[in-house]
Design an enzyme around this catalytic site. Structure first.
Site, mmCIF file in Angstrom:
data_model
loop_
_atom_site.group_PDB
_atom_site.id
_atom_site.type_symbol
_atom_site.label_atom_id
_atom_site.label_comp_id
_atom_site.label_asym_id
_atom_site.label_seq_id
_atom_site.Cartn_x
_atom_site.Cartn_y
_atom_site.Cartn_z
ATOM 1 N NE ARG A 151 65.288 55.576 105.994
ATOM 2 C CZ ARG A 151 66.372 56.258 106.393
ATOM 3 N NH1 ARG A 151 66.503 57.536 106.116
ATOM 4 N NH2 ARG A 151 67.320 55.636 107.071
ATOM 5 C CG ASP B 230 71.452 53.684 108.001
ATOM 6 O OD1 ASP B 230 72.272 54.370 107.366
ATOM 7 O OD2 ASP B 230 70.286 54.047 108.227
ATOM 8 C CG HIS C 22 68.431 55.106 103.594
ATOM 9 N ND1 HIS C 22 68.935 53.866 103.930
ATOM 10 C CD2 HIS C 22 69.071 56.010 104.379
ATOM 11 C CE1 HIS C 22 69.843 54.017 104.890
ATOM 12 N NE2 HIS C 22 69.940 55.309 105.173
ATOM 13 C CG HIS D 199 74.284 57.171 105.877
ATOM 14 N ND1 HIS D 199 72.936 57.348 105.991
ATOM 15 C CD2 HIS D 199 74.605 57.550 104.626
ATOM 16 C CE1 HIS D 199 72.457 57.821 104.850
ATOM 17 N NE2 HIS D 199 73.460 57.950 104.001
ATOM 18 C CD GLU E 197 73.386 59.725 109.848
ATOM 19 O OE1 GLU E 197 72.458 60.426 110.276
ATOM 20 O OE2 GLU E 197 73.256 58.952 108.870
#
Length: 192
Positions: A60, A111, A104, A176, A173
């Site tokens: 990301r 994810d 990320h 994740h 999460e």
């Protein structure tokens, strides 16, 4: 893994921000080589059992993280509340759910979810994990006591497969995971 199932949500509007996220100019999954190799081993082991992976996000760009933080600070924008954070005030999202720096951006965090490919028609369908990806609530905690036994079993199957190859889960999460390895720098290269 050229045929891994991808649903890169931040390249489109089906995400908690409600619009394509800055830095996602293409729906692609990029990872640093050690993370990609470990993920390949996870996928291969799951395929032997009739399952596959679907990735929602991988590397990301740092500019995307800044976009998330700006969105979280805009308390007027509530268009995705019903779907992604129905039980939280938007002011509660910064911190545990949306951080100003994301692993990320190092290229070793992703994810993902599991697909069940054991049906007679060989179609792969997402397993019921109890929430969808990016659902901000304690129900999304990997070990949430509020999910069914089947949902718990599905989360545990994913957890076992990922930890066997060196990934660690973020307990808030279920989707994740980060490869436990060196700590490379943060990158801000757009996804093309």
């Amino acid at each position: 893994m050229p045929d891994i199932s991808q649903q890169i949500r931040y390249a489109g509007s089906e995400n908690f921000v409600g619009v394509p996220v800055e830095g996602y100019n293409a729906a692609r999954c990029y990872l640093r080589e050690p993370a990609a190799q470990a993920l390949q081993r996870v996928e291969q082991s799951l395929r032997r059992e009739g399952f596959r992976l679907r990735v929602f996000d991988c590397y990301r760009p740092a500019r995307a993280v800044r976009h998330f933080v700006r969105w979280a600070a805009d308390l007027q924008d509530q268009r995705t509340k019903t779907r992604y954070y129905p039980n939280l005030d938007k002011t509660q999202l910064l911190g545990d759910y949306i951080a100003p720096v994301s692993g990320h951006s190092r290229g070793a965090t992703l994810d993902l979810t599991l697909l069940d490919c054991r049906g007679a028609d060989n179609r792969c369908l997402p397993l019921d994990m109890g929430t969808e990806f990016d659902f901000f609530d304690t129900l999304a905690n990997t070990d949430s006591p509020r999910i069914t036994q089947a949902q718990r079993d599905n989360r545990q199957r994913l957890l076992r497969a990922m930890t066997q190859q060196g990934f660690r889960n973020y307990p808030m999460e279920w989707w994740h995971y980060t490869l436990a390895s060196e700590d490379p720098p943060l990158y801000d290269i757009p996804i093309e």
